[in-house]
Design an enzyme around this catalytic site. Structure first.
Site, PDB file in Angstrom:
ATOM      1  N   SER A 197       0.808  -1.219   0.000  1.00 54.07           N
ATOM      2  CA  SER A 197       0.000   0.000   0.000  1.00 54.07           C
ATOM      3  C   SER A 197       0.843   1.271   0.000  1.00 54.07           C
ATOM      4  O   SER A 197       0.334   2.361  -0.272  1.00 54.07           O
ATOM      5  CB  SER A 197      -0.941   0.014   1.206  1.00 54.07           C
ATOM      6  OG  SER A 197      -0.223   0.126   2.410  1.00 54.07           O
ATOM      7  N   LYS A 228       0.564   5.119   6.436  1.00 52.61           N
ATOM      8  CA  LYS A 228      -0.038   5.906   5.361  1.00 52.61           C
ATOM      9  C   LYS A 228       0.391   7.370   5.474  1.00 52.61           C
ATOM     10  O   LYS A 228       0.847   7.834   6.523  1.00 52.61           O
ATOM     11  CB  LYS A 228      -1.572   5.859   5.437  1.00 52.61           C
ATOM     12  CG  LYS A 228      -2.195   4.491   5.203  1.00 52.61           C
ATOM     13  CD  LYS A 228      -2.041   4.014   3.782  1.00 52.61           C
ATOM     14  CE  LYS A 228      -2.754   2.686   3.556  1.00 52.61           C
ATOM     15  NZ  LYS A 228      -2.143   1.578   4.299  1.00 52.61           N
TER      16      LYS A 228
END
Length: 212
Positions: A129, A166
């Site tokens: 990711s 993230k």
């Protein structure tokens, strides 16, 4: 020249005793002696730690590949200027206390790269990711904090059990977690600060990237 001979040469260049190196690597001095004599070989995690410790490519330790030295004033790791930082393969669920039972290894890190009043941990990246920044299996150095500037990359705990890495943006109501991935499967997610269980665990300050 075998691996042990290279370890001995690098250790002596840095004026380290076998005991000094053993203390940094958290092994017995007899293990270092066995490596250097060729009676035994270090495991990959210790080779990786020595690569960091000696600030040389892993390929030099394993294969004797040439070393290009660009910085004559390079600082080397020793017992006095190093901090051993725990490496986590994943973040414990619930209220993370980062206890030793979850640590898979220790990574020696120069004090000059760390803030003396801050705590740190290494986290092994799982998945793709964030593969534009660091690939699956890379190690990231995380400074423990519950605050992040917008646009910084952080480690965030979602719903009390899903720790994720993230890019983070925060406004008055929401926290937005944005992946940096070549895979369209990973999408930006928004959580409400008041209603969702979202907690910032730290900010990423360094990455040890893994290449094929």
């Amino acid at each position: 020249m075998h691996i042990g001979e290279r370890i001995k040469m690098l250790r002596k260049e840095r004026k380290m005793t076998q005991e000094d190196l053993a203390n940094v690597l958290k092994v017995a001095p007899t293990a270092v002696s066995a490596w250097e004599s060729g009676r035994n070989k270090p495991l990959m995690d210790k080779l990786s730690m020595m690569s960091t410790c000696f600030e040389i490519p892993l390929s030099h330790l394993i294969e004797g590949a040439p070393i290009v030295r660009n910085n004559p004033g390079m600082e080397f790791l020793n017992e006095k200027n190093v901090r051993l930082i725990g490496v986590y393969g994943n973040i414990p669920a619930g209220e993370p206390n980062f206890t030793n039972e979850y640590i898979e290894a220790y990574m020696p890190t120069l004090n000059s790269m760390l803030k003396s009043d801050k705590e740190y941990f290494f986290l092994r990246v799982n998945g793709n990711s964030m593969n534009k920044e660091f690939r699956d299996g890379s190690l990231i150095l995380v400074e423990k904090t519950n605050y992040l500037d917008n646009g910084k990359i952080g480690v965030v705990l979602v719903n009390g059990h899903d720790a994720t890495v993230k890019k983070v943006r925060i406004n008055e109501e929401n926290i937005i977690l944005t992946p940096c991935s070549t895979d369209p499967f990973y999408e930006e997610k928004t959580y409400n600060i008041k209603n969702d269980r979202v907690r910032i665990l730290g900010k990423v300050v360094q990455a040890i990237k893994i290449y094929d």
